[in-house]
Design an enzyme around this catalytic site. Sequence first.
Site, PDB file in Angstrom:
ATOM      1  N   GLY A 153       0.826  -1.211   0.000  1.00  0.00           N
ATOM      2  CA  GLY A 153       0.000   0.000   0.000  1.00  0.00           C
ATOM      3  C   GLY A 153       0.855   1.254   0.000  1.00  0.00           C
ATOM      4  O   GLY A 153       0.614   2.189  -0.777  1.00  0.00           O
TER       5      GLY A 153
ATOM      6  N   SER B  33      -0.240  -7.015  -9.589  1.00  0.00           N
ATOM      7  CA  SER B  33       0.893  -7.941  -9.562  1.00  0.00           C
ATOM      8  C   SER B  33       2.207  -7.215  -9.747  1.00  0.00           C
ATOM      9  O   SER B  33       2.281  -6.183 -10.400  1.00  0.00           O
ATOM     10  CB  SER B  33       0.744  -8.989 -10.660  1.00  0.00           C
ATOM     11  OG  SER B  33       1.874  -9.856 -10.614  1.00  0.00           O
TER      12      SER B  33
ATOM     13  N   LYS C  91      -6.511 -12.218 -12.105  1.00  0.00           N
ATOM     14  CA  LYS C  91      -5.329 -12.213 -11.221  1.00  0.00           C
ATOM     15  C   LYS C  91      -5.125 -13.590 -10.577  1.00  0.00           C
ATOM     16  O   LYS C  91      -3.992 -14.054 -10.426  1.00  0.00           O
ATOM     17  CB  LYS C  91      -5.487 -11.139 -10.130  1.00  0.00           C
ATOM     18  CG  LYS C  91      -4.355 -11.139  -9.083  1.00  0.00           C
ATOM     19  CD  LYS C  91      -2.995 -10.911  -9.720  1.00  0.00           C
ATOM     20  CE  LYS C  91      -1.831 -10.669  -8.791  1.00  0.00           C
ATOM     21  NZ  LYS C  91      -1.583 -11.487  -7.664  1.00  0.00           N
TER      22      LYS C  91
ATOM     23  N   HIS D 154      -3.492 -15.706 -13.103  1.00  0.00           N
ATOM     24  CA  HIS D 154      -2.088 -15.275 -13.158  1.00  0.00           C
ATOM     25  C   HIS D 154      -1.293 -16.010 -12.078  1.00  0.00           C
ATOM     26  O   HIS D 154      -0.212 -16.545 -12.330  1.00  0.00           O
ATOM     27  CB  HIS D 154      -2.019 -13.753 -12.949  1.00  0.00           C
ATOM     28  CG  HIS D 154      -0.646 -13.236 -12.624  1.00  0.00           C
ATOM     29  ND1 HIS D 154      -0.069 -13.386 -11.373  1.00  0.00           N
ATOM     30  CD2 HIS D 154       0.285 -12.593 -13.385  1.00  0.00           C
ATOM     31  CE1 HIS D 154       1.135 -12.851 -11.381  1.00  0.00           C
ATOM     32  NE2 HIS D 154       1.375 -12.367 -12.592  1.00  0.00           N
ATOM     33  N   ASN D 155      -1.834 -16.042 -10.882  1.00  0.00           N
ATOM     34  CA  ASN D 155      -1.109 -16.684  -9.784  1.00  0.00           C
ATOM     35  C   ASN D 155      -1.015 -18.198  -9.974  1.00  0.00           C
ATOM     36  O   ASN D 155      -0.008 -18.804  -9.606  1.00  0.00           O
ATOM     37  CB  ASN D 155      -1.770 -16.354  -8.445  1.00  0.00           C
ATOM     38  CG  ASN D 155      -1.404 -14.959  -7.979  1.00  0.00           C
ATOM     39  OD1 ASN D 155      -1.106 -14.089  -8.791  1.00  0.00           O
ATOM     40  ND2 ASN D 155      -1.426 -14.734  -6.677  1.00  0.00           N
TER      41      ASN D 155
ATOM     42  N   GLU E  13       1.720 -18.665 -12.182  1.00  0.00           N
ATOM     43  CA  GLU E  13       2.938 -18.369 -11.388  1.00  0.00           C
ATOM     44  C   GLU E  13       3.371 -19.621 -10.601  1.00  0.00           C
ATOM     45  O   GLU E  13       4.545 -19.997 -10.607  1.00  0.00           O
ATOM     46  CB  GLU E  13       2.604 -17.200 -10.442  1.00  0.00           C
ATOM     47  CG  GLU E  13       3.642 -16.828  -9.414  1.00  0.00           C
ATOM     48  CD  GLU E  13       3.092 -15.725  -8.477  1.00  0.00           C
ATOM     49  OE1 GLU E  13       2.679 -14.660  -8.968  1.00  0.00           O
ATOM     50  OE2 GLU E  13       3.070 -15.937  -7.250  1.00  0.00           O
TER      51      GLU E  13
ATOM     52  N   LYS F 211      -0.306 -18.789  -0.007  1.00  0.00           N
ATOM     53  CA  LYS F 211      -1.408 -17.994   0.554  1.00  0.00           C
ATOM     54  C   LYS F 211      -2.753 -18.443   0.020  1.00  0.00           C
ATOM     55  O   LYS F 211      -3.789 -18.023   0.513  1.00  0.00           O
ATOM     56  CB  LYS F 211      -1.191 -16.509   0.248  1.00  0.00           C
ATOM     57  CG  LYS F 211       0.005 -15.931   0.981  1.00  0.00           C
ATOM     58  CD  LYS F 211      -0.167 -14.435   1.203  1.00  0.00           C
ATOM     59  CE  LYS F 211       1.120 -13.797   1.657  1.00  0.00           C
ATOM     60  NZ  LYS F 211       2.059 -13.555   0.543  1.00  0.00           N
TER      61      LYS F 211
ATOM     62  N   ARG G 207     -19.006 -47.410 -15.715  1.00  0.00           N
ATOM     63  CA  ARG G 207     -20.037 -46.658 -14.980  1.00  0.00           C
ATOM     64  C   ARG G 207     -21.415 -47.261 -15.220  1.00  0.00           C
ATOM     65  O   ARG G 207     -22.260 -47.353 -14.334  1.00  0.00           O
ATOM     66  CB  ARG G 207     -20.045 -45.177 -15.405  1.00  0.00           C
ATOM     67  CG  ARG G 207     -18.800 -44.421 -14.977  1.00  0.00           C
ATOM     68  CD  ARG G 207     -18.801 -42.989 -15.512  1.00  0.00           C
ATOM     69  NE  ARG G 207     -19.832 -42.169 -14.908  1.00  0.00           N
ATOM     70  CZ  ARG G 207     -20.892 -41.678 -15.538  1.00  0.00           C
ATOM     71  NH1 ARG G 207     -21.064 -41.938 -16.827  1.00  0.00           N
ATOM     72  NH2 ARG G 207     -21.779 -40.958 -14.896  1.00  0.00           N
TER      73      ARG G 207
ATOM     74  N   HIS H 262     -25.286 -45.952 -15.248  1.00  0.00           N
ATOM     75  CA  HIS H 262     -25.154 -44.516 -15.513  1.00  0.00           C
ATOM     76  C   HIS H 262     -25.315 -44.158 -17.000  1.00  0.00           C
ATOM     77  O   HIS H 262     -25.201 -42.997 -17.351  1.00  0.00           O
ATOM     78  CB  HIS H 262     -23.807 -44.007 -14.987  1.00  0.00           C
ATOM     79  CG  HIS H 262     -23.692 -44.117 -13.495  1.00  0.00           C
ATOM     80  ND1 HIS H 262     -24.542 -43.473 -12.629  1.00  0.00           N
ATOM     81  CD2 HIS H 262     -22.847 -44.828 -12.713  1.00  0.00           C
ATOM     82  CE1 HIS H 262     -24.209 -43.758 -11.384  1.00  0.00           C
ATOM     83  NE2 HIS H 262     -23.185 -44.587 -11.413  1.00  0.00           N
TER      84      HIS H 262
HETATM   85  C1  6PG Z   1       2.014 -11.025  -7.544  1.00  0.00           C
HETATM   86  C2  6PG Z   1       2.092 -12.182  -6.610  1.00  0.00           C
HETATM   87  C3  6PG Z   1       1.530 -11.807  -5.272  1.00  0.00           C
HETATM   88  C4  6PG Z   1       1.907 -12.717  -4.126  1.00  0.00           C
HETATM   89  C5  6PG Z   1       1.677 -14.144  -4.390  1.00  0.00           C
HETATM   90  C6  6PG Z   1       2.327 -15.047  -3.357  1.00  0.00           C
HETATM   91  O1  6PG Z   1       1.404 -11.206  -8.577  1.00  0.00           O
HETATM   92  O2  6PG Z   1       2.582  -9.980  -7.243  1.00  0.00           O
HETATM   93  O3  6PG Z   1       1.391 -13.249  -7.119  1.00  0.00           O
HETATM   94  O4  6PG Z   1       0.153 -11.670  -5.442  1.00  0.00           O
HETATM   95  O5  6PG Z   1       3.241 -12.512  -3.793  1.00  0.00           O
HETATM   96  O6  6PG Z   1       0.308 -14.318  -4.366  1.00  0.00           O
HETATM   97  O7  6PG Z   1       1.564 -16.152  -3.329  1.00  0.00           O
HETATM   98  P1  6PG Z   1       1.829 -17.402  -2.436  1.00  0.00           P
HETATM   99  O8  6PG Z   1       2.111 -16.915  -1.043  1.00  0.00           O
HETATM  100  O9  6PG Z   1       0.569 -18.177  -2.509  1.00  0.00           O
HETATM  101  O10 6PG Z   1       3.007 -18.071  -3.038  1.00  0.00           O
END
Ligand code: 6PG
Length: 485
Positions: free
Chosen positions: A27, A139, A193, A196-197, A200, A271, A457, A463
């Site tokens: 923030g 992100s 988003k 995206h994760n 990631e 997370k 099945r 089924h």
């Molecule tokens: C981003 C990251 C951010 C965060 C991750 C960590 O795009 O900047 O993805 O959102 O650092 O979500 O995720 P984990 O803790 O689940 O690895």
Amino acid sequence: MQNLQEDIIMKQENKNAFGMIGLGTMGSNLLQNIADHGYPCAGYDNSPEKVNALNALDNENIEGFSDLKKFTDSLARPRIVMMLVPAGEIVDHVIDELLGVLDKGDIIIDGGNSHYTDTERRYQELEGKGLHFVGMGVSGGEEGARRGPSMMPGGDKEAYEMIKPVLEKIAAQVNNEPTVAFMGNRSAGHFVKMVHNGIEYAIMQLISESYEIMKKGLGMDNGQIHEVYKKWNQGRLKSYLLEITTDIFAFKNEGENDFLLDNIRDEAKAKGTGKWTSQAAMDLHLPTPVIDIAVSMRDLSTLKSLRVQASEMYPDETEMKYEDRGADYCDQLEEAFYFAMVSAYAQGMHLLYQANEEFKYDLNLDLIAKIWRGGCIIRSEFLEDIYAAFNQDPKLQHLLLDKSVSEDLKRSITGIRTVVSDAVLHGIATPAFSASLTYFDDFRCENMPTNLIQAQRDYFGSHTYELKAKEGVFHTKWVMENIKE
Ligand code: 6PG
């Protein structure tokens, strides 16, 4: 409509153009980024230390508040308030508080990693109250927030038009274009988003598997692995995640001989956004196995004591190191990585395609690839190819069906088959590499063996099944007389 010029007028009236709730590193950094672009900003947090830290920055464009009413009173109308607070109940709590101090027409932006179903609900509730709500994925981590993130806003288009000048200025720029764009309706921004994760997670898992192959299979040390990643990062695999990985393989704390990496525990935290991606994919009946396995392997990594017991009970049955592999083996590994990475992106994009069908988000997949090319964690050279594919054919359902992508992918098949089979024979776990290959082999399979699943099945549960040559659904009594042995 508000624009930069009007913001400057606001400054003359001593009103702030932008408010931020939640003054953690993200923030605070984002607020400083906004202030750097000439916008007078206000920050609020219920922690006095964080407010003091903001004021201690002594930035003439930033004012920190401990009182929510004074904070919102300092803002020009319509008031623009962004929340960067942990996802979950806290977001609802902050919105409840804001409802007491904001008026109709004001704009609330949720810039956290909120679950898209929460955003969906909040959007409906706030719309009913006459407030604009924008659910926005941000992100790029702390550095991105400060210097230029990628942002994925969705929800209220009218509100987006009002905040667009600010967002376009603070975003990362690729080819002089900002890495922010309106994603689509309601919870679209947070859904994008989340995916995206998920991607990631998949790419991080793939990088860690390539590390395992180089370390345990090829017996390479950190310095050699660093060189390989450095080389990869100069070619078609160029990406932020490989760039930071290259650094990690060369990092030693001041005065220490060990690489920091070697002293870090192997239990990965999460997370939850990767898990959400897999859950959403399952709910939509849309396969994303490379993402799913990345989530599962983080979970498996946390079962340390079980893994220690199992490692004693099931020691390696083969000599771990690969024999007779030439120096070019890392080129095959590069091919395998390319193949699996393409698969990870393709599965994520396919999930977005399906979510768009189901949730009527009005997404543009090319635009998503475009704003992911800079600022965000999964930014990479390959996103140019993804952008080109969806830009050329906006109706493209699956990235692997793009002609140009398919040509490059075909050239990597030998690499992935070699790498996965070597790993399997040597007992080195490469679940994400393997998942990318098995997904591909079934994806390109005209006749899968799932006719048998239908027969089973029907046998045990009536089924029903469908026939190749006849319309309708059928059930058979799988009686012994008809079973010819
Ligand atoms: C981003 C990251 C951010 C965060 C991750 C960590 O795009 O900047 O993805 O959102 O650092 O979500 O995720 P984990 O803790 O689940 O690895």
